[in-house]
Every structure is written in C-alpha cells, then in structure tokens.
Design an enzyme around this catalytic site. Structure first.
Site, PDB file in Angstrom:
ATOM      1  N   LYS A 192       3.627 -15.276   1.741  1.00 35.79           N
ATOM      2  CA  LYS A 192       3.711 -15.903   0.509  1.00 35.79           C
ATOM      3  C   LYS A 192       5.029 -16.347   0.126  1.00 35.79           C
ATOM      4  O   LYS A 192       5.721 -15.951  -1.000  1.00 35.79           O
ATOM      5  CB  LYS A 192       2.744 -15.362  -0.699  1.00 35.79           C
ATOM      6  N   ASP A 209     -10.337  -9.109   8.006  1.00 38.14           N
ATOM      7  CA  ASP A 209     -11.762  -9.058   7.774  1.00 38.14           C
ATOM      8  C   ASP A 209     -12.500 -10.339   7.967  1.00 38.14           C
ATOM      9  O   ASP A 209     -13.513 -10.646   8.413  1.00 38.14           O
ATOM     10  CB  ASP A 209     -12.068  -8.341   6.475  1.00 38.14           C
ATOM     11  N   TYR A 213       0.853  -1.175  -0.137  1.00 40.95           N
ATOM     12  CA  TYR A 213      -0.055  -0.026  -0.093  1.00 40.95           C
ATOM     13  C   TYR A 213       0.894   1.196   0.030  1.00 40.95           C
ATOM     14  O   TYR A 213       0.275   2.430  -0.307  1.00 40.95           O
ATOM     15  CB  TYR A 213      -0.957   0.112   1.261  1.00 40.95           C
ATOM     16  N   ASP A 230      -5.266  -7.103   5.821  1.00 39.04           N
ATOM     17  CA  ASP A 230      -6.141  -6.450   5.705  1.00 39.04           C
ATOM     18  C   ASP A 230      -7.492  -7.500   5.210  1.00 39.04           C
ATOM     19  O   ASP A 230      -8.490  -7.408   6.011  1.00 39.04           O
ATOM     20  CB  ASP A 230      -5.818  -5.705   4.236  1.00 39.04           C
TER      21      ASP A 230
END
Ligand code: NAD
Length: 369
Positions: free
Chosen positions: A194, A255, A143, A251
């Site tokens: 990952k 959620d 981001y 993120d």
C-alpha cells in the site's frame, strides 16, 4: 554415489500422522521404483511433544531439524492442549521451528486441478487452469515490529500499538525468492503493498523496483495495491503468476487465493530460509490444521501433505520430474472420480485416507512404467 537426502518428518497431532503415513507410502515407492533413497528421521512436535517431553518441540528435535536438508510437518494442536500456557502451546513448537530455521519466505501455491474446477465458489471459466504462487514475507512486518503492546492512558482509555517495519535487506531477500521462482514459471511478478498510504509500502515498492532493474530485468514486474489485488484475485485470477507481498497482506491474500481452489485438504505450502553453502533451510507443511473433528477416522484428505512433499522435491532437491509425477498421479486419481469426504461431489466415489494414498501410488506405478 551422492549422499542420501536427509529428511525430518514431524507428523504432529490429530490427522497429522494419518496423512503423513501416505507420504511414507510415496517415499517407499520412490525408493523402490525411482532409486531415490531418503534418510528419513521422525520426531515429535506439538501436543504429542508436550505429552512426551513437556515442551512443544525438544532441543534434540530442533537439532535434528537444523541438520537435515528439509523438514516435512503434518499439523499441530487440538482441544487436549487448549489450557496449556501460551508459550508452551503446540503452536509454539511450530513458531520455534520457523524462527530458528530463519524461514522468511512462505510459498503458497493456489492451483486448480481440472477435476476439481467445480469445487471453487468462482465460475469454472474463471478458475480453470489457475496456477498462482503467493510469496509471503514471514518473519518481519507488523506481526513482529516494535514498539508493540497495549498501554493504559491517563484519561482512562487504552491504546493498542503494532508497528509495520521493513528494511531493504528484508525486502530484497523475499523479492529475490519471488523473482527466482518466476524465472522457472511464467516470468511475471506482482509486487503488492500500500505504497499510497504507508511509508513501509513505498520503501517496498522502491526496493523491489531497484532489485528488479539490477538483477531480474528479464522478469515482468507489476506493482499493485493490496486492496486492488484482493479484488483482482476474485475478478481475474489468471492474470497472476507470482505475487510477492508482506507478512500481513500475504496472510490474507494467500488465504483468499487458496479458497478460490476449493478445499483446505488440497493446499500445500513451503517456508524457505537463507541459502548457505548451496543449501536452503526449508520446512514444508499442509496449510490445514490438525482437524481434531475428524482425527483417527481415516477420512482426512492426504493430498495437501503429498503436494507439500512434491514441493520439497522441487525446491529442496531440484527433483522437478519426480514432483510432476506425484502431481500427475494425484490429478489422475481425481479424474478417475476418487474423493475423500472434504472434496466429495455427486457421482464421485468416496474413499478413505488410506485408499486415496494407495490409489495415488498405483497411478505412480502406471505413470512411471
Ligand atoms: P483445521 O484446518 O484443523 O480444520 C478446519 C476444518 O477443515 C475442519 O472441519 C477439518 O475437519 C477440515 N479439514 C482440515 N484439514 C482437512 C483434511 N486434510 N481433510 C479433510 N478435512 C480437513 O483448523 P481448525 O479446526 O481451526 O484447528 C484445529 C486445530 O489445528 C487447532 O488446535 C489449531 O490451533 C490447529 N492448527 C494447526 C495448524 C498447523 O499445524 N499449521 C494450522 C491451523 C490450525
């Protein structure tokens, strides 16, 4: 006498002020019954700050936020400010707070209250007793990485670029928060990336492994690929204690984990910065937004904000016992069948924001008697 604990409350917009009023009720109760006094200052952030000062957070409020021990925020935004330029939107106030306070670790607990076990979309036996803490890196990764942007190519195509980038110190500081938390919980950390397809993920795995060996060998560490983690959260969520991961995966996974527990109105969060001189900068806020569709009607669920306040007591003020009292009072009220509209279920009693707050204080009185 120790100095009073300094707290800045920023109710914000929409349901923010309504739910924050219930926190003030609990702060008053603590003052009366626990002899814990807070120096509470209030300020504006978001749309209300734009209306008053022309900016989503003023320099004065920023200075207040830097000076206190902890900040408690309601929510920002609403349709009234949708047309405001991007850098002056209500959310920009929140981003400025997070950035200037240097909040690099976002803590999102996913806890299933016994009384709400049926609110989950998963089977009751899968989620009963669930208590996961997701630690998401908040200020680095894709981001924020450079280069970024959209460019026009000579062949008429366009190309969008974002860069996933992490340094050792960024990885260490957030992993350290996760290991420290695990030590106070069930001593288990899953580090999620990952590493199979991303160099930044490989570095993450190597550095977490190093830090673990050097400082946290008493905590169990497991590595997991992010896609597998997404599956495991639905298949067998109770295998997790603390999950630490980067900004992007965090993120999504936070959620996902949160939704296992039921309603947005129940979810607290904390964002922590670096520790300096025995104090760690911190901002606590519910996960939900300003809910303009229900604002001003005294129907919002105040529990996410009250649980955020309990997190503040635990992580900023080392007041675990008081945090547990608040969580216990909430559990009692839910067990008694009281529900705001968002968590309403057949056979339960529907109540307002105010009545929920009052009922929780009544339970606090009983628990502390
Ligand atoms: P939202 O979280 O405000 O609302 C989503 C849905 O959940 C709505 O139907 C709402 O009524 C319900 N809901 C949310 N909190 C609730 C509560 N405590 N009790 C009962 N019901 C609750 O998200 P949205 O509708 O996408 O966004 C509304 C505004 O909030 C937008 O301006 C958005 O930018 C802003 N927002 C702010 C934050 C923040 O301040 N951290 C986070 C998300 C959204």
């Amino acid at each position: 006498m120790p100095a009073n604990k300094k707290l800045l409350i920023l109710p914000g917009d929409g349901i923010g002020p309504e739910v924050m009023r219930q926190v003030r009720r609990v702060v008053d109760w603590m003052d009366r019954r626990r002899h814990v006094s807070f120096d509470v200052a209030e300020g504006l952030v978001g749309g209300c700050a734009i209306d008053q000062h022309g900016v989503p957070v003023s320099d004065e409020t920023m200075a207040d936020a830097m000076a206190v021990d902890a900040v408690l925020l309601g929510a920002v935004g609403g349709p009234k400010w949708d047309g405001v330029p991007f850098d002056r939107r209500p959310e920009a106030g929140l981003l400025r707070l997070r950035k200037e306070l240097g909040l690099f670790a976002n803590l999102r607990p996913a806890i299933v209250f016994d009384a709400l076990v049926d609110a989950s979309t998963l089977k009751a036996e899968v989620v009963r007793g669930l208590d996961i803490m997701i630690v998401r890196e908040l200020t680095g990764g894709v981001y924020f990485g450079e280069p970024r942007g959209i460019t026009d190519l000579p062949n008429g195509e366009r190309r969008g670029v974002n860069t996933q980038v992490y340094t050792t110190s960024e990885i260490h500081r957030v992993a350290r928060v996760a290991f420290d938390l695990a030590r106070k919980r069930n001593k288990k950390v899953h580090s999620v990336e990952k590493a199979n397809v991303m160099e930044s993920g490989l570095l993450w795995r190597q550095e977490v492994t190093k830090l673990h060996a050097a400082e946290f060998a008493d905590v169990e560490l497991q590595h997991m690929y992010a896609d597998n983690c997404a599956m495991q959260l639905l298949k067998n969520p109770s295998q997790f204690d603390v999950i630490v991961t980067d900004n992007l995966f965090g993120d999504m996974l936070s959620d996902e984990a949160a939704m296992i527990t039921g309603s947005l109105g129940m979810l607290p969060s904390a964002s922590l910065g670096a520790e300096e001189g025995g104090r760690r900068r911190a901002l606590y806020e519910p996960v939900h937004g300003s809910a303009p569709d229900i604002a001003g009607r005294d129907v919002a669920n105040p529990i996410a904000t009250l649980l955020s306040f309990a997190m503040m007591l635990r992580y900023s003020f080392d007041m675990d016992e008081d945090a547990k009292l608040i969580e216990g009072a909430i559990e009692k009220v839910l067990k008694g069948g009281m529900r705001t509209a968002d968590i309403m279920a057949p056979g339960m009693a529907r109540c307002s924001t105010t009545v929920m707050g009052e009922s929780i204080v009544r339970e606090l009185d009983k628990l502390a008697a």
